[in-house]
Design an enzyme around this catalytic site. Structure first.
Site, PDB file in Angstrom:
ATOM      1  CD  GLU A   1     -13.771 -42.334  55.136  1.00 23.93           C
ATOM      2  OE1 GLU A   1     -13.239 -41.228  55.366  1.00 23.93           O
ATOM      3  OE2 GLU A   1     -14.571 -42.522  54.203  1.00 23.93           O
TER       4      GLU A   1
ATOM      5  CB  CYS B   1     -12.968 -38.128  61.390  1.00 22.53           C
ATOM      6  SG  CYS B   1     -12.907 -39.828  61.955  1.00 22.53           S
TER       7      CYS B   1
END
Length: 517
Positions: A260, A294
């Site tokens: 990720e 993110c």
């Protein structure tokens, strides 16, 4: 302040390792709050030798845990979720204190942990394998999913507890143990969560080493983890550059990774968009968590016919954003995590100006009694071209780029046709995590979601890029790493697939009609 820390078991000095017992004889590091630069508590990191002990114990715990029926494993996770419910306020306060996100987001992150525990409980009874028809008579083919082993989980500062839970809850119902290295910025969050999990395990006569912890520097403990064959799977959240290193290292030992990594998330705003929906979506996406998610919104790709109005309303809204202590209920934007993050944002703004971009508002560091510690900045909006080098990169701060597409003179039909230009701009970055379009036009929405549209792992219509629910698989493409965590069928990453064939006939026919002998 000390009451909620005591409720979480946080002391002035805390051992940073857990393998069923609390250990740590390495460096003593201070956890410093970005809110005011004050020391919260200190953590004694683990040594490489202690890491090896933790990894051995985690594997030992896994060997016993995999034999527990999956629904029973789900019951333990259910109780973990309930314990998190009981401590939601306290753990949320710690997230705010140590990481800097506002109270609502801190408690929201704990709610995300609770939600994934609920999801995993149901999943514990649905670890399905397929049944296939064999070409051979009186044969049965099917597949099973078995526990994988010890899952190494390396998390980032911006979601100090939720990302662990995405991995740990699913890994636990799948029969795995986890070994967690939290970001050094938020070690106390890792210790608090592990203490919660430890208590649940002990109440259920389960070896608590299934939720192991190893706090320490990435250069020592992180490197040891990604090189460790005892960890068949590494889940890593962090920068693209570090993700490449993790991927290469784990691949050399033929291990698995869930990556990720970076995002460069954009919202396309078309002429038909409802700006009353667009504005709050952008504000939360770009300013929430001080631009350190993110999935934070980095780029707005606005049609030329509405760009001026959008910018005017957006800059006006930015002027009313309340910046300050995230423990205060009225604050919307707290501090960034470190002085380095402030410097990174300032350098990015200078690069924008040097490349010909225009700063429309904000960007200044804030100081004075209201902003202690030197970690506060004004969220910034800049008018740019998508091809600028700095726009192609992810700046982990509240820096939002406005990019224009289309013609201001386009009629309705032409404006819809121009969606191809918007999507081209949208996809023309190395990252591919989250994306969104605001439109009332069916063609534009469906084009964006089609195979010709967004190339991201997450694509939304009329909601922003940030704030994903746990029910869907979370992750992205390209330099975002390709990993998937949380919902949907992400559980399969934590198990190994086995294909089985049973011959219940009295003959031994070969596949493909082969005759041998």
């Amino acid at each position: 302040m000390r009451d909620f820390l005591e409720a979480l078991g946080i002391q002035d000095e805390n051992p940073g390792g857990f393998d069923g017992e609390w250990i740590g004889s390495g460096n003593l590091v201070e956890s410093i709050s970005p809110i005011d630069g004050e020391v919260i508590a200190s953590v004694r990191e683990v040594t490489p030798e202690e890491y090896d002990r933790i990894a051995d114990r985690a594997h030992e715990a896994f060997l016993a845990w995999r034999r527990v029926p999956a629904p029973r494993r789900g019951e333990v996770v259910r109780q973990l979720g309930n314990r998190l419910r009981a401590l939601k306020s306290e753990l949320g306060q710690l997230v705010t204190l140590e990481m800097g996100k506002i109270r609502a987001e801190g408690e929201g992150e704990v709610q995300e942990m609770i939600d994934i525990c609920d999801f995993a409980v149901g999943q514990s009874r649905m670890l399905y394998g397929n049944s296939m028809h064999s070409e051979r008579p009186d044969h049965r083919m099917f597949e099973q999913w078995h526990p994988l082993g010890v899952v190494g989980v390396i998390t980032a500062f911006n979601f100090p507890v939720a990302v662990w839970s995405w991995n740990a809850a699913l890994a636990a119902v799948c029969g795995d143990a986890t070994l967690w290295k939290p970001s050094g910025n938020v070690n106390l969050c890792g210790i608090a969560v592990t203490k919660i999990a430890e208590r649940v395990c002990r109440e259920n006569d389960v070896d608590p080493a299934i939720f192991s912890l190893a706090a320490g520097p990435g250069s020592k403990i992180g490197e040891r983890m990604i090189n460790d064959p005892r960890l068949p799977l590494i889940s890593f959240t962090g920068s693209t550059n570090m993700g490449r290193h993790v991927s290469e290292t784990v691949a050399k030992r033929l291990g698995r990774t869930i990556l990720e990594l970076g995002g460069n998330n954009a919202i396309i705003v078309t002429p038909s968009a409802n700006l009353d929906l667009v504005l709050p979506a952008i504000l939360f996406g770009a300013c929430g968590t001080a631009g350190q998610r993110c999935t934070s919104t980095r780029r707005i790709i606005a049609h030329a016919s509405i760009r001026e109005e959008l910018v005017e309303r957006l800059t006006r809204a930015y002027g009313h954003v309340r910046i300050g202590n995230p423990l205060d209920g009225d604050t919307l934007v707290g501090p960034v995590v470190s002085h380095g993050a402030v410097e990174d944002m300032q350098q990015a703004i200078e690069r924008v100006r040097a490349a010909g971009g225009e700063v429309l508002c904000g960007g200044e560091p804030l100081s004075g009694d209201e902003y202690p510690g030197g970690h506060y900045v004004k969220p910034c909006i800049a008018l740019v071209r998508n091809e600028l080098d700095i726009v192609q990169e992810e700046t982990f701060a509240p820096l939002l780029y406005i990019i224009e597409y289309g013609s201001a003179d386009a009629g309705p039909r032409e404006a819809v046709d121009e969606i191809t230009e918007a999507v081209r701009i949208h996809n023309d970055v190395p990252q591919g995590l989250s994306s969104a379009i605001f439109t009332e036009n069916l063609r534009e929405a469906e084009y964006f979601l089609s195979q010709r549209g967004s190339d991201c792992g997450i694509a939304n219509v009329n909601i922003g890029t940030s704030g994903a629910e746990i029910g869907g698989a979370f992750g992205g493409e390209k330099e975002t790493g390709g990993g998937r965590e949380s919902g949907s069928d992400a559980w399969k990453a934590y198990m190994r697939r086995q294909t089985n064939t049973i011959n219940w006939s009295t003959d031994l026919p070969l596949a493909q009609g082969i005759s041998f002998g």
